[in-house]
Design a protein around this motif. Structure first.
Motif, PDB file in Angstrom:
ATOM      1  N   THR A  84      27.573  46.369  41.988  1.00 44.33           N
ATOM      2  CA  THR A  84      28.765  46.567  42.586  1.00 44.33           C
ATOM      3  C   THR A  84      28.720  48.054  43.146  1.00 44.33           C
ATOM      4  OG1 THR A  84      30.041  45.086  40.968  1.00 44.33           O
ATOM      5  CG2 THR A  84      31.392  46.861  42.132  1.00 44.33           C
TER       6      THR A  84
ATOM      7  N   ARG B 283      27.521  44.779  51.884  1.00 43.98           N
ATOM      8  CA  ARG B 283      26.137  45.436  51.977  1.00 43.98           C
ATOM      9  C   ARG B 283      24.953  44.248  52.010  1.00 43.98           C
ATOM     10  NH1 ARG B 283      24.280  50.555  49.935  1.00 43.98           N
ATOM     11  NH2 ARG B 283      22.182  50.772  51.044  1.00 43.98           N
TER      12      ARG B 283
ATOM     13  N   GLY C 259      29.423  41.357  48.214  1.00 41.99           N
ATOM     14  CA  GLY C 259      29.908  42.379  49.035  1.00 41.99           C
ATOM     15  C   GLY C 259      29.304  42.386  50.443  1.00 41.99           C
TER      16      GLY C 259
ATOM     17  N   TYR D 199      35.104  39.223  40.981  1.00 41.38           N
ATOM     18  CA  TYR D 199      33.856  39.324  41.862  1.00 41.38           C
ATOM     19  C   TYR D 199      33.558  38.726  42.886  1.00 41.38           C
ATOM     20  CZ  TYR D 199      32.886  42.835  38.044  1.00 41.38           C
ATOM     21  OH  TYR D 199      33.001  43.884  37.172  1.00 41.38           O
TER      22      TYR D 199
ATOM     23  N   GLU E 141      31.635  43.075  45.327  1.00 45.38           N
ATOM     24  CA  GLU E 141      32.908  43.651  45.320  1.00 45.38           C
ATOM     25  C   GLU E 141      33.909  43.257  44.139  1.00 45.38           C
ATOM     26  OE1 GLU E 141      34.425  43.073  49.342  1.00 45.38           O
ATOM     27  OE2 GLU E 141      32.900  44.245  50.242  1.00 45.38           O
ATOM     28  N   ARG E 142      34.580  44.130  43.551  1.00 44.13           N
ATOM     29  CA  ARG E 142      35.550  43.782  42.586  1.00 44.13           C
ATOM     30  C   ARG E 142      37.105  44.124  43.001  1.00 44.13           C
ATOM     31  NH1 ARG E 142      37.743  46.547  37.642  1.00 44.13           N
ATOM     32  NH2 ARG E 142      37.756  44.845  36.094  1.00 44.13           N
ATOM     33  N   ASP E 143      37.707  42.994  42.771  1.00 41.58           N
ATOM     34  CA  ASP E 143      39.059  43.016  43.409  1.00 41.58           C
ATOM     35  C   ASP E 143      39.957  43.523  42.487  1.00 41.58           C
ATOM     36  OD1 ASP E 143      39.646  40.998  41.628  1.00 41.58           O
ATOM     37  OD2 ASP E 143      39.697  39.429  43.213  1.00 41.58           O
TER      38      ASP E 143
ATOM     39  N   GLY F 297      26.808  47.881  46.319  1.00 40.31           N
ATOM     40  CA  GLY F 297      27.683  47.362  47.315  1.00 40.31           C
ATOM     41  C   GLY F 297      27.348  45.792  47.550  1.00 40.31           C
TER      42      GLY F 297
END
Length: 284
Positions: free
Chosen positions: A73, A91, A89, A86, A79-81, A76
């Motif tokens: 995370t 990246r 991401g 999760y 991604e964590r909301d 990247g």
């Protein structure tokens, strides 16, 4: 090709692959294998996962999963909301765009895919071969055309799709024999189910220069595909059009699909595409 709710056989086509393999020396998964297992936990059916979901699907202890997920995370890759869930991401998308069979091929192909779409207003696809599967790297979906199961980044068994047959027919003989040896997963009554049948179909594709897949993934859909050649005149991709099988004449679609494949090959610098076709020479 596509749909809204996959049948059991269709779900099997995109089922998760075996999770982390043990390290040959220690019998335990390496760190790299664990990280890849975390990323492999995500799928089109499960794009958003909790930490416990990832831990379970990756086969990792919760503490190990938590530590590696936190690192991914921060980098990247994940991604964590706001709910603590999760997803993959951006990246990773940036890194994936560097793949030589990805962004550059798509950019060269897009004008020709758009022309094919404008000429037919049907589903248009571009795919590459990865082992015995095809990976779709671009797709233009027509609003009112027959729906298909494919998505950008999605995989399907090569023997069951038009693009897959076009690619397999020009693949290394060893890979062809692996495909022919099977097993060959069936999705409909029309799916190629035997090695002998697949061998005959691949020979026909090489003879005609096009692949026709009629009702192999869905009985309602027909695909016409042609190979795309790269700078060294080897097949690097395939382009296809997917239409309703009950109301379409595959033969009428062949010239447009061939022209699109030839245009992409020319844009990639394929020597065979830079030469004038025999028909043009005869007219001259």
């Amino acid at each position: 090709m596509n749909a809204t709710g996959p049948a059991p056989a269709l779900a099997a086509a995109s089922a998760p692959r075996p999770r982390t393999a043990p390290d040959a020396d220690s019998g335990r998964p390496s760190v790299t294998r664990r990280v890849l297992g975390i990323l492999d936990a995500f799928s089109p059916e499960r794009p958003v996962l909790s930490l416990s979901d990832i831990s379970r699907r990756a086969g990792l202890p919760p503490a190990t999963a938590h530590r590696l997920i936190a690192e991914l995370t921060r980098w990247g890759a994940l991604e964590r909301d706001e709910n603590g869930l999760y997803r993959i991401g951006l990246r990773l998308w940036e890194v994936a765009a560097l793949a030589p069979r990805g962004q550059a091929l798509r950019e060269a192909a897009m004008p020709f895919l758009e022309d094919l779409y404008e000429a037919t207003h049907e589903n248009v696809q571009l795919a590459v071969l990865d082992g015995l599967e095809v990976v779709y790297i671009e797709r233009i979906r027509a609003r009112n055309a027959v729906h298909v199961f494919t998505r950008v980044g999605g995989r399907w068994p090569a023997h069951a799709t038009g693009v897959g047959l076009a690619l397999l027919a020009h693949a290394d003989p060893e890979l062809q024999e692996r495909a022919i040896a099977g097993p060959l997963r069936r999705f409909t009554s029309k799916t190629i189910g035997s090695g002998g049948e697949l061998r005959r179909v691949l020979a026909e594709v090489r003879r005609t220069g096009v692949a026709i897949s009629d009702g192999q993934v869905e009985l309602i859909a027909l695909s016409v595909a042609a190979p795309v050649y790269g700078p060294d005149d080897t097949v690097v991709a395939a382009v296809s059009i997917v239409v309703p099988s009950h109301s379409s004449d595959a033969r009428a679609l062949i010239p447009a699909v061939r022209a699109s494949a030839r245009g992409i090959s020319r844009a990639l610098g394929a020597p065979r595409a830079l030469r004038r076709p025999p028909s043009a020479t005869a007219r001259t």
